[in-house]
Design a protein around this motif. Structure first.
Motif, PDB file in Angstrom:
ATOM      1  N   MET A   1       0.952  -0.979   0.089  1.00 15.74           N
ATOM      2  CA  MET A   1      -0.031   0.204   0.093  1.00 15.74           C
ATOM      3  C   MET A   1       0.782   1.403  -0.687  1.00 15.74           C
ATOM      4  O   MET A   1       0.497   2.374   0.110  1.00 15.74           O
ATOM      5  CB  MET A   1      -1.375   0.105   1.537  1.00 15.74           C
ATOM      6  CG  MET A   1      -2.394   0.780   1.331  1.00 15.74           C
ATOM      7  SD  MET A   1      -2.871   0.825  -0.041  1.00 15.74           S
ATOM      8  CE  MET A   1      -4.348   2.693   0.376  1.00 15.74           C
ATOM      9  N   GLY A   2       2.100   1.009   0.311  1.00 14.27           N
ATOM     10  CA  GLY A   2       2.591   2.752   1.242  1.00 14.27           C
ATOM     11  C   GLY A   2       3.564   2.700  -0.327  1.00 14.27           C
ATOM     12  O   GLY A   2       3.977   4.282  -0.887  1.00 14.27           O
ATOM     13  N   ARG A   3       3.660   1.379  -1.232  1.00 15.23           N
ATOM     14  CA  ARG A   3       4.422   1.849  -2.096  1.00 15.23           C
ATOM     15  C   ARG A   3       3.398   2.478  -3.534  1.00 15.23           C
ATOM     16  O   ARG A   3       4.107   2.967  -4.579  1.00 15.23           O
ATOM     17  CB  ARG A   3       4.983   0.633  -2.649  1.00 15.23           C
ATOM     18  CG  ARG A   3       6.017  -0.015  -2.441  1.00 15.23           C
ATOM     19  CD  ARG A   3       7.039  -0.936  -2.554  1.00 15.23           C
ATOM     20  NE  ARG A   3       8.292  -1.374  -1.771  1.00 15.23           N
ATOM     21  CZ  ARG A   3       9.170  -2.934  -2.556  1.00 15.23           C
ATOM     22  NH1 ARG A   3       8.787  -3.576  -3.617  1.00 15.23           N
ATOM     23  NH2 ARG A   3       9.616  -2.560  -1.740  1.00 15.23           N
ATOM     24  N   VAL A   4       2.615   1.918  -3.611  1.00 12.58           N
ATOM     25  CA  VAL A   4       1.619   2.482  -4.303  1.00 12.58           C
ATOM     26  C   VAL A   4       1.269   4.143  -4.137  1.00 12.58           C
ATOM     27  O   VAL A   4       1.360   4.528  -5.482  1.00 12.58           O
ATOM     28  CB  VAL A   4      -0.217   1.967  -4.104  1.00 12.58           C
ATOM     29  CG1 VAL A   4      -1.052   2.585  -5.053  1.00 12.58           C
ATOM     30  CG2 VAL A   4       0.570  -0.050  -4.574  1.00 12.58           C
ATOM     31  N   LEU A   5       0.764   4.838  -2.462  1.00 17.36           N
ATOM     32  CA  LEU A   5       0.974   5.779  -2.483  1.00 17.36           C
ATOM     33  C   LEU A   5       1.863   6.784  -2.743  1.00 17.36           C
ATOM     34  O   LEU A   5       1.705   7.478  -3.755  1.00 17.36           O
ATOM     35  CB  LEU A   5       1.225   6.284  -0.960  1.00 17.36           C
ATOM     36  CG  LEU A   5      -1.466   5.995  -0.753  1.00 17.36           C
ATOM     37  CD1 LEU A   5      -0.545   5.713   0.801  1.00 17.36           C
ATOM     38  CD2 LEU A   5      -1.548   6.391  -1.201  1.00 17.36           C
ATOM     39  N   LEU A   6       3.524   6.098  -2.720  1.00 19.73           N
ATOM     40  CA  LEU A   6       4.520   6.702  -3.273  1.00 19.73           C
ATOM     41  C   LEU A   6       4.415   7.109  -4.879  1.00 19.73           C
ATOM     42  O   LEU A   6       4.733   8.020  -5.429  1.00 19.73           O
ATOM     43  CB  LEU A   6       5.809   6.103  -2.708  1.00 19.73           C
ATOM     44  CG  LEU A   6       7.151   6.397  -2.948  1.00 19.73           C
ATOM     45  CD1 LEU A   6       7.081   7.633  -2.253  1.00 19.73           C
ATOM     46  CD2 LEU A   6       8.301   5.802  -2.260  1.00 19.73           C
ATOM     47  N   LYS A   7       4.152   5.855  -5.631  1.00 16.21           N
ATOM     48  CA  LYS A   7       3.904   6.226  -6.967  1.00 16.21           C
ATOM     49  C   LYS A   7       3.198   7.282  -7.583  1.00 16.21           C
ATOM     50  O   LYS A   7       3.435   7.398  -8.128  1.00 16.21           O
ATOM     51  CB  LYS A   7       3.825   4.531  -7.812  1.00 16.21           C
ATOM     52  CG  LYS A   7       4.834   3.858  -7.450  1.00 16.21           C
ATOM     53  CD  LYS A   7       4.946   2.347  -8.551  1.00 16.21           C
ATOM     54  CE  LYS A   7       5.843   1.015  -8.233  1.00 16.21           C
ATOM     55  NZ  LYS A   7       5.801   0.634  -8.726  1.00 16.21           N
ATOM     56  N   VAL A   8       1.621   6.588  -6.728  1.00 14.15           N
ATOM     57  CA  VAL A   8       1.169   8.128  -6.939  1.00 14.15           C
ATOM     58  C   VAL A   8       1.045   9.802  -6.471  1.00 14.15           C
ATOM     59  O   VAL A   8       1.306  10.408  -7.399  1.00 14.15           O
ATOM     60  CB  VAL A   8      -0.881   7.551  -6.739  1.00 14.15           C
ATOM     61  CG1 VAL A   8      -1.756   8.787  -6.294  1.00 14.15           C
ATOM     62  CG2 VAL A   8      -1.020   6.536  -6.767  1.00 14.15           C
ATOM     63  N   GLY A   9       1.844   9.633  -5.617  1.00 12.66           N
ATOM     64  CA  GLY A   9       2.223  10.932  -5.727  1.00 12.66           C
ATOM     65  C   GLY A   9       3.696  10.928  -6.389  1.00 12.66           C
ATOM     66  O   GLY A   9       3.532  12.649  -6.624  1.00 12.66           O
ATOM     67  N   ALA A  10       4.507  10.359  -6.901  1.00 10.49           N
ATOM     68  CA  ALA A  10       5.429  11.148  -7.228  1.00 10.49           C
ATOM     69  C   ALA A  10       4.995  11.562  -9.099  1.00 10.49           C
ATOM     70  O   ALA A  10       5.538  12.010  -9.460  1.00 10.49           O
ATOM     71  CB  ALA A  10       6.762   9.560  -7.479  1.00 10.49           C
ATOM     72  N   GLY A  11       4.059  10.358  -9.153  1.00  9.81           N
ATOM     73  CA  GLY A  11       2.883  10.783 -10.200  1.00  9.81           C
ATOM     74  C   GLY A  11       2.555  11.993 -10.671  1.00  9.81           C
ATOM     75  O   GLY A  11       2.360  12.850 -11.233  1.00  9.81           O
ATOM     76  N   VAL A  12       1.977  12.422  -9.276  1.00 11.21           N
ATOM     77  CA  VAL A  12       1.454  13.793  -9.350  1.00 11.21           C
ATOM     78  C   VAL A  12       2.164  14.808  -9.173  1.00 11.21           C
ATOM     79  O   VAL A  12       2.142  15.742 -10.067  1.00 11.21           O
ATOM     80  CB  VAL A  12       0.094  13.943  -8.424  1.00 11.21           C
ATOM     81  CG1 VAL A  12      -0.639  15.452  -7.005  1.00 11.21           C
ATOM     82  CG2 VAL A  12      -0.326  12.943  -8.255  1.00 11.21           C
ATOM     83  N   ALA A  13       3.357  14.508  -8.551  1.00 12.30           N
ATOM     84  CA  ALA A  13       4.684  16.063  -8.236  1.00 12.30           C
ATOM     85  C   ALA A  13       5.319  15.834 -10.185  1.00 12.30           C
ATOM     86  O   ALA A  13       5.586  17.049 -10.590  1.00 12.30           O
ATOM     87  CB  ALA A  13       5.644  15.126  -7.979  1.00 12.30           C
ATOM     88  N   ALA A  14       4.900  14.589 -10.515  1.00  9.58           N
ATOM     89  CA  ALA A  14       5.486  14.594 -11.786  1.00  9.58           C
ATOM     90  C   ALA A  14       4.580  15.546 -12.665  1.00  9.58           C
ATOM     91  O   ALA A  14       5.238  16.267 -13.259  1.00  9.58           O
ATOM     92  CB  ALA A  14       6.280  13.678 -12.593  1.00  9.58           C
ATOM     93  N   VAL A  15       3.422  15.457 -12.581  1.00  7.04           N
ATOM     94  CA  VAL A  15       2.363  16.219 -13.672  1.00  7.04           C
ATOM     95  C   VAL A  15       2.411  18.074 -13.499  1.00  7.04           C
ATOM     96  O   VAL A  15       2.513  17.951 -14.189  1.00  7.04           O
ATOM     97  CB  VAL A  15       1.121  15.747 -12.911  1.00  7.04           C
ATOM     98  CG1 VAL A  15      -0.147  16.493 -14.253  1.00  7.04           C
ATOM     99  CG2 VAL A  15       1.215  14.476 -13.934  1.00  7.04           C
TER     100      VAL A  15
END
Length: 57
Positions: A1-15
């Protein structure tokens, strides 16, 4: 769950970073175009004034 949130956060930050960079580039382009227009208008005005003074004198 933590890795998924990290990936989503990184994607949002990149956008967000991408759109911020895009807005900066567009802003700079707008400034360059406006400065070019002002310089062009001043140049044309000076040229017209010189041509007008040449015909009168």
């Amino acid at each position: 769950m933590g890795r998924v949130l990290l990936k989503v956060g990184a994607g949002v930050a990149a956008v967000i970073a991408f759109f911020w960079l895009l807005s900066v580039i567009i802003g700079l382009l707008v400034w360059v175009v406006m400065i070019g227009l002002v310089v062009g208008v001043v140049y044309l005005g000076v040229r017209m004034l010189r041509e007008g003074s040449d015909t009168r004198g």
